[in-house]
Write a protein that holds these residues in place. Structure first.
Motif, mmCIF file in Angstrom:
data_model
loop_
_atom_site.group_PDB
_atom_site.id
_atom_site.type_symbol
_atom_site.label_atom_id
_atom_site.label_comp_id
_atom_site.label_asym_id
_atom_site.label_seq_id
_atom_site.Cartn_x
_atom_site.Cartn_y
_atom_site.Cartn_z
ATOM 1 N N LEU A 152 0.827 -1.210 0.000
ATOM 2 C CA LEU A 152 0.000 0.000 0.000
ATOM 3 C C LEU A 152 0.865 1.264 0.000
ATOM 4 C CD1 LEU A 152 -2.799 -1.031 2.527
ATOM 5 C CD2 LEU A 152 -3.090 -0.626 0.077
ATOM 6 N N ILE A 153 1.948 1.255 0.765
ATOM 7 C CA ILE A 153 2.856 2.407 0.779
ATOM 8 C C ILE A 153 3.424 2.642 -0.614
ATOM 9 C CG2 ILE A 153 5.085 3.261 1.630
ATOM 10 C CD1 ILE A 153 4.464 1.744 4.260
ATOM 11 N N ASP A 154 3.872 1.566 -1.247
ATOM 12 C CA ASP A 154 4.420 1.666 -2.600
ATOM 13 C C ASP A 154 3.364 2.168 -3.573
ATOM 14 O OD1 ASP A 154 6.579 1.029 -4.603
ATOM 15 O OD2 ASP A 154 5.030 -0.357 -5.323
ATOM 16 N N MET A 155 2.133 1.637 -3.457
ATOM 17 C CA MET A 155 1.050 2.039 -4.354
ATOM 18 C C MET A 155 0.709 3.515 -4.197
ATOM 19 S SD MET A 155 -2.942 0.917 -4.284
ATOM 20 C CE MET A 155 -3.109 1.859 -2.759
ATOM 21 N N HIS A 156 0.505 3.960 -2.959
ATOM 22 C CA HIS A 156 0.150 5.366 -2.741
ATOM 23 C C HIS A 156 1.257 6.291 -3.238
ATOM 24 C CE1 HIS A 156 -3.597 4.711 -0.731
ATOM 25 N NE2 HIS A 156 -3.068 4.033 0.272
ATOM 26 N N SER A 157 2.512 5.895 -3.028
ATOM 27 C CA SER A 157 3.631 6.716 -3.492
ATOM 28 C C SER A 157 3.603 6.867 -5.004
ATOM 29 C CB SER A 157 4.962 6.088 -3.061
ATOM 30 O OG SER A 157 5.061 6.016 -1.655
ATOM 31 N N LYS A 158 3.413 5.756 -5.698
ATOM 32 C CA LYS A 158 3.438 5.787 -7.163
ATOM 33 C C LYS A 158 2.176 6.403 -7.750
ATOM 34 C CE LYS A 158 6.746 2.045 -7.539
ATOM 35 N NZ LYS A 158 7.007 0.620 -7.829
ATOM 36 N N CYS A 159 1.120 6.499 -6.934
ATOM 37 C CA CYS A 159 -0.102 7.193 -7.368
ATOM 38 C C CYS A 159 -0.076 8.667 -6.995
ATOM 39 C CB CYS A 159 -1.334 6.523 -6.754
ATOM 40 S SG CYS A 159 -1.688 4.871 -7.394
#
Length: 362
Positions: A152-159
């Motif tokens: 989720l951290i990776d996803m939010h960062s890339k979004c």
């Protein structure tokens, strides 16, 4: 085994198909698929799942879906494999549609499934869908999973939703090196170099040892934030303090760091003294920096090196042509174009982008 008339059963067939997946051997995989249809009395769920994975690994999501839709007794592995097949082959919207279909038939996701769906949302790069899947994860009871939180951290960062990435990180009761890496990488991606350095210091205070990946991320963070001396320190510390051998990616990040700071000559000296042979990415970074600073002659020399390394890459010819056009050297522009024609180098077609609004109802 077949030549000795020993017929493989379902277990043996799954092993054969898995070997085809690892080698991305599509012709052999199709042949064994046909063999199974002819010689196995029943293709059970395990065989179907192996076939879905094989077609997905070979870049054939439509063939994977044909196997999937003919499977009567689908299990969670079947759904996960098919969602991954779409997600890994550039069809994220189809993957999310399939996830909705799974929900509609009452199949409950597990942690592996959630990681697959989060990966799909990451590829879409849309913060609204990222927030939706985060709420879904919490609602289904996966909020305490470290692996899911890391994703989720990776996803939010890339979004582009760093506020949500930080709140997810801060809300975790247990963190791994992957957690810290994802958080620092997200901050680096968005140019928050000082914040990345602060998180790095916190990571060290909690007893985590840095590895090559963390160093690479820190150099990139310094590059985006213009922290030249800090970036140099991280690079030097690899060998001097931690006994690490820099990768090509570390050298490339250092060149990027120096070029972004306008230190093109220092970047060139760095490249010329590298113990590794510079790759095309490093040369291309130098070209861009030379062009931005108006050093056309140096850029042209670097491009000549690149064209020797990648004689069939049309982008190098286009770059060189544009450089000569910048200074009005139209004769050299024509010479570059003639060289492309003689060597039969085709110009790459431009890419396309589109905006597709969607609403998630779950």
């Amino acid at each position: 085994m077949v030549n000795e008339s020993v017929m493989p059963n379902e277990v043996g067939f799954v092993s054969i198909i898995s070997a085809c997946s690892q080698r991305k051997a599509l012709p052999e995989g199709k042949r064994w698929h046909g063999y199974a249809i002819k010689n196995l009395a029943v293709l059970d769920t395990f065989v179907h799942n192996a076939l879905i994975d094989m077609y997905a690994a070979c870049g054939c999501p439509s063939d994977a879906y044909n196997v999937f839709k003919n499977l009567r007794n689908k299990n969670i592995v079947s759904w996960t494999s098919m969602i991954n097949a779409y997600g890994d082959n550039g069809h994220p919207n189809e993957a999310l549609d399939l996830f909705e279909e799974m929900e509609a038939v009452g199949e409950r996701p597990d942690e592996v499934m959630m990681l697959a769906v989060i990966s799909v949302c990451t590829k879409l790069g849309r913060s609204d869908i990222g927030e939706w899947i985060h709420e879904y994860v919490v609602r289904c009871g996966f909020g305490e999973s470290v692996r899911v939180a890391n994703a989720l951290i990776d996803m939010h960062s890339k979004c582009g939703n760093m506020e949500k990435a930080c709140s997810t990180f801060d809300g975790m009761t247990r963190r791994t090196l992957v957690t810290w890496t994802a958080m620092i990488q997200g901050l680096a991606l968005h140019g928050h170099g000082r914040a990345a350095l602060t998180r790095f210091s916190q990571m060290q205070r909690e007893g985590f040892r840095l590895d090559e990946v963390v160093v690479l991320i820190m150099i990139n963070a310094c590059s985006h934030a213009g922290l030249v001396e800090e970036g140099k320190h991280f690079f030097r510390s690899m060998a001097e303090e931690h006994g690490m051998e820099p990768w090509m990616e570390h050298y490339g990040s250092m060149v990027d760091l120096l070029c972004r700071a306008g230190l093109v000559n220092e970047a060139l000296d760095f490249v010329m003294n590298m113990p590794l042979k510079p790759d095309a990415v490093i040369w291309r970074t130098l070209v861009a920096a030379c062009r931005n600073q108006g050093n056309v002659n140096l850029a042209a020399e670097v491009l000549d090196c690149m064209m020797e390394m990648e004689p069939e890459d049309s982008g190098n010819y286009v770059l060189k042509s544009n450089l000569h056009a910048m200074i009005g050297d139209w004769q050299s522009v024509q010479e570059v174009r003639s060289s492309m024609s003689c060597k039969k180098v085709a110009k790459t077609q431009p890419a396309h982008s589109y905006v597709q609004p969607t609403t998630m109802s779950m």
